[in-house]
Design an enzyme around this catalytic site. Structure first.
Site, PDB file in Angstrom:
ATOM      1  N   GLY A  84       0.839  -1.215   0.000  1.00 49.54           N
ATOM      2  CA  GLY A  84       0.000   0.000   0.000  1.00 49.54           C
ATOM      3  C   GLY A  84       0.858   1.242   0.000  1.00 49.54           C
ATOM      4  N   ARG A  87       3.975   5.953   1.688  1.00 47.83           N
ATOM      5  CA  ARG A  87       4.503   7.318   1.716  1.00 47.83           C
ATOM      6  C   ARG A  87       4.096   8.078   0.462  1.00 47.83           C
ATOM      7  NH1 ARG A  87      10.722   7.612   0.136  1.00 47.83           N
ATOM      8  NH2 ARG A  87      10.876   5.876  -1.286  1.00 47.83           N
ATOM      9  N   ASP A 119       8.275   6.282   7.953  1.00 42.89           N
ATOM     10  CA  ASP A 119       7.917   7.647   8.360  1.00 42.89           C
ATOM     11  C   ASP A 119       7.087   8.401   7.316  1.00 42.89           C
ATOM     12  OD1 ASP A 119       9.768   8.077   6.403  1.00 42.89           O
ATOM     13  OD2 ASP A 119      11.276   9.016   7.692  1.00 42.89           O
ATOM     14  N   ARG A 170       3.830  13.646  -8.568  1.00 41.72           N
ATOM     15  CA  ARG A 170       4.031  12.957  -9.847  1.00 41.72           C
ATOM     16  C   ARG A 170       2.705  12.624 -10.518  1.00 41.72           C
ATOM     17  NH1 ARG A 170       6.485   7.073  -7.929  1.00 41.72           N
ATOM     18  NH2 ARG A 170       4.543   6.261  -7.082  1.00 41.72           N
ATOM     19  N   ASP A 246       4.494  -4.711  -7.316  1.00 40.65           N
ATOM     20  CA  ASP A 246       3.841  -3.446  -6.929  1.00 40.65           C
ATOM     21  C   ASP A 246       4.436  -2.266  -7.680  1.00 40.65           C
ATOM     22  OD1 ASP A 246       6.066  -4.272  -5.183  1.00 40.65           O
ATOM     23  OD2 ASP A 246       5.864  -2.268  -4.343  1.00 40.65           O
ATOM     24  N   ASN A 247       5.526  -2.505  -8.392  1.00 38.67           N
ATOM     25  CA  ASN A 247       6.147  -1.420  -9.151  1.00 38.67           C
ATOM     26  C   ASN A 247       5.932  -1.584 -10.645  1.00 38.67           C
ATOM     27  OD1 ASN A 247       7.020  -0.243  -6.789  1.00 38.67           O
ATOM     28  ND2 ASN A 247       9.033  -1.233  -6.846  1.00 38.67           N
TER      29      ASN A 247
HETATM   30  P1  AMP Z   1       9.097   0.982  -3.029  1.00 40.86           P
HETATM   31  O1  AMP Z   1      10.382   0.262  -2.790  1.00 40.86           O
HETATM   32  O2  AMP Z   1       9.268   2.479  -3.177  1.00 40.86           O
HETATM   33  O3  AMP Z   1       8.283   0.403  -4.101  1.00 40.86           O
HETATM   34  O4  AMP Z   1       8.269   0.832  -1.668  1.00 40.86           O
HETATM   35  C1  AMP Z   1       7.798  -0.408  -1.190  1.00 40.86           C
HETATM   36  C2  AMP Z   1       6.781  -0.175  -0.118  1.00 40.86           C
HETATM   37  O5  AMP Z   1       7.377   0.468   1.020  1.00 40.86           O
HETATM   38  C3  AMP Z   1       5.594   0.678  -0.502  1.00 40.86           C
HETATM   39  O6  AMP Z   1       4.473   0.171   0.144  1.00 40.86           O
HETATM   40  C4  AMP Z   1       5.991   2.032   0.016  1.00 40.86           C
HETATM   41  O7  AMP Z   1       4.875   2.860   0.219  1.00 40.86           O
HETATM   42  C5  AMP Z   1       6.676   1.659   1.328  1.00 40.86           C
HETATM   43  N1  AMP Z   1       7.622   2.681   1.785  1.00 40.86           N
HETATM   44  C6  AMP Z   1       8.834   2.985   1.258  1.00 40.86           C
HETATM   45  N2  AMP Z   1       9.437   3.975   1.957  1.00 40.86           N
HETATM   46  C7  AMP Z   1       8.595   4.314   2.971  1.00 40.86           C
HETATM   47  C8  AMP Z   1       8.622   5.262   4.040  1.00 40.86           C
HETATM   48  N3  AMP Z   1       9.666   6.089   4.204  1.00 40.86           N
HETATM   49  N4  AMP Z   1       7.572   5.311   4.871  1.00 40.86           N
HETATM   50  C9  AMP Z   1       6.526   4.493   4.713  1.00 40.86           C
HETATM   51  N5  AMP Z   1       6.425   3.585   3.736  1.00 40.86           N
HETATM   52  C10 AMP Z   1       7.435   3.483   2.871  1.00 40.86           C
HETATM   53 MG    MG Z   2       6.751   0.990  -5.036  1.00 44.55          MG
END
Ligand code: AMP
Ligand code: MG
Length: 480
Positions: A84, A87, A119, A170, A246-247
């Protein structure tokens, strides 16, 4: 004035798909980079900082705003988990016309119920990086999320050190991910899955509504669009770095620029991400992973493919079974365009492989090798090559001269082989200088990558690969 046409069609989905949440109230938001051209394209004409911040819900609270965070799950490095928007806050959909509806999302916009101990923040450097690379991808004619701005939040963000925080607004046709479908399948009812499928088709691929089996048509369409996208990444030497499900978006736009990077010296195993120790998302694996991810989408869609599970599986397998053939065609078609060739046959495909094998063994620069082939002005300036390469090139030249002719081939090559990519060392310097308060290298690099296909000797230094040691030690990071 910004005419506020934000809409919230996503909120018509069952409420398991989102949480209504407001962006964090940041103490001192300040626009650091603004994408004036994109703003104008969208019809957002103001340059008043306060108006832009209000529009993005980063200034005084807007009582009409219905911002939210999206629920999704996903396979991260092969393991299924609930995720989900932890951030990111969706501030709404910008609607130019019904065919042009874009999500506007604030990355680094604060905590949500999906933050899982994080965070909800993002660092200034990471958001500058996403801005730069996504705009480079757009200029390279590759489907991508767009960046509207980088806005410093005035907050400090704790990582391995303390950094300045920032938000990246974005834009995407939609942020629906393969992981959104996995969420519906695993945590929702078949009705929820059906609602998400209908919504996705309505929003992204309305022509599929008339298909006999719309869920099947969606699977097929997304698979083909993702294949095109990944072939395009290979064309410019792009490594996404974290192709978790998820990406990967249903709109087949590149997004979530975390540990991505462009390859310098050609090597199929190239990987820069600090956490990708086994090279799961290495350059050469991107097509296989795309197939793996599409298979997860197929699994999620099974209940809609057929009421009987066995038949549904057979239908899904039939579609996935076509992946390899479509990929091989798309890949070689794309790589042959890099050689100025529009036909495709076994001998020509062998040339591509021969050239790549030679580039690997001789540690040649991916971008510059193709650029030199199609651009005599650049070649004259730089290129030293081996006897073996010259022999290969003579063969290729003869073929071109006997068929389309060099002028036509060069035009094709110049449209497909970039002269300028955001090279890792230039990106690092630009970002480091920017966070120290010197915007010049960032602005210069942005200017160069906005016109990637025209080799301009004035910017020759941007074609130079880094010292070998730089790339060997260069690591990229995920959620910074
Ligand atoms: P990502 O690697 O950017 O695709 O992130 C994977 C997951 O981690 C997603 O659910 C993001 O929303 C969550 N996430 C990444 N960084 C943070 C953060 N600083 N605080 C809360 N959730 C995060
Ligand atoms: Mg992501």
């Amino acid at each position: 004035m910004i005419k506020s046409t934000l809409e919230y069609s996503y909120l018509t989905l069952p409420n398991i798909f989102y949480e209504r949440v407001k962006p964090a109230a940041f103490s001192k938001p300040e626009i650091a980079v603004l994408n004036q051209k994109l703003m104008e394209e969208l019809g957002i004409t103001t340059s008043q900082a306060q108006e832009i911040l209000s529009f993005l819900q980063l200034a005084e609270p807007n009582p009409d705003a219905q911002s939210f965070a999206q629920a999704y799950a996903g396979h991260q490095f092969g393991h299924f988990t609930m995720l989900g928007d932890g951030r990111a806050v969706m501030i709404g959909e910008w609607v130019e016309t019904e065919e042009k509806r874009y999500d506007i999302q604030l990355k680094g916009g604060g905590r949500t119920k999906y933050s899982r101990g994080g965070d909800g923040m993002a660092t200034y450097k990471a958001m500058l990086r996403e801005y730069l690379i996504s705009e480079a991808m757009h200029a390279l004619n590759i489907a991508t999320s767009r960046s509207l701005a980088v806005i410093k939040t005035g907050e400090l963000v704790q990582r391995e050190k303390v950094f300045e925080g920032a938000v990246l607004p974005r834009l995407m046709k939609s942020h629906i991910r393969i992981g959104t479908f996995e969420f519906a399948r695993n945590f929702g009812t078949t009705e929820d899955l059906q609602a998400l499928t209908n919504y996705t088709i309505d929003r992204l691929y309305p022509a599929l509504k008339a298909a006999e089996n719309p869920a099947l048509a969606l699977l097929n369409t997304v698979m083909e669009a993702q294949i095109k996208l990944v072939a395009n990444w290979m064309r410019v030497g792009f490594i996404h770095g974290v192709m978790n499900t998820d990406n990967m978006s249903l709109s087949a736009e590149t997004f979530d620029y975390g540990p991505c990077a462009f390859m310098n010296t050609y090597h199929p195993n190239t990987v820069f991400s600090s956490i990708d120790r086994d090279g799961r998302y290495a350059f050469k694996n991107q097509a296989n992973i795309c197939k793996w991810n599409i298979t997860r989408l197929a699994e999620a869609l099974l209940p809609l493919l057929h009421t009987e599970q066995e038949k549904a599986i057979a239908i899904a397998q039939e579609i996935i079974g076509t992946f390899d053939q479509i990929w091989v065609n798309q890949y070689y078609k794309t790589m042959l365009l890099k050689l100025g060739i529009t036909e495709i046959n076994i001998t020509l495909c062998d040339w591509v492989n021969e050239l790549l094998a030679m580039m690997e063994e001789e540690q040649m620069d991916y971008t510059n090798t193709f650029l030199a082939l199609g651009n005599p002005a650049f070649a004259a300036e730089t290129h030293q090559c081996s006897e073996r390469f010259i022999a290969w090139r003579n063969n290729w030249k003869k073929y071109i001269e006997d068929t389309v002719g060099m002028a036509k081939a060069q035009a094709i090559m110049q449209a497909n082989n970039p002269a300028f990519i955001p090279r890792n060392h230039e990106v690092e310097t630009a970002l480091d200088e920017m966070i120290m308060g010197n915007a010049k290298p960032f602005e210069n690099l942005l200017q160069v990558i906005k016109n990637p296909y025209t080799y301009d000797p004035k910017f020759h230094s941007y074609t130079a690969p880094p010292q070998t040691e730089f790339d060997k030690n260069f690591k990229t990071f995920c959620g910074t």
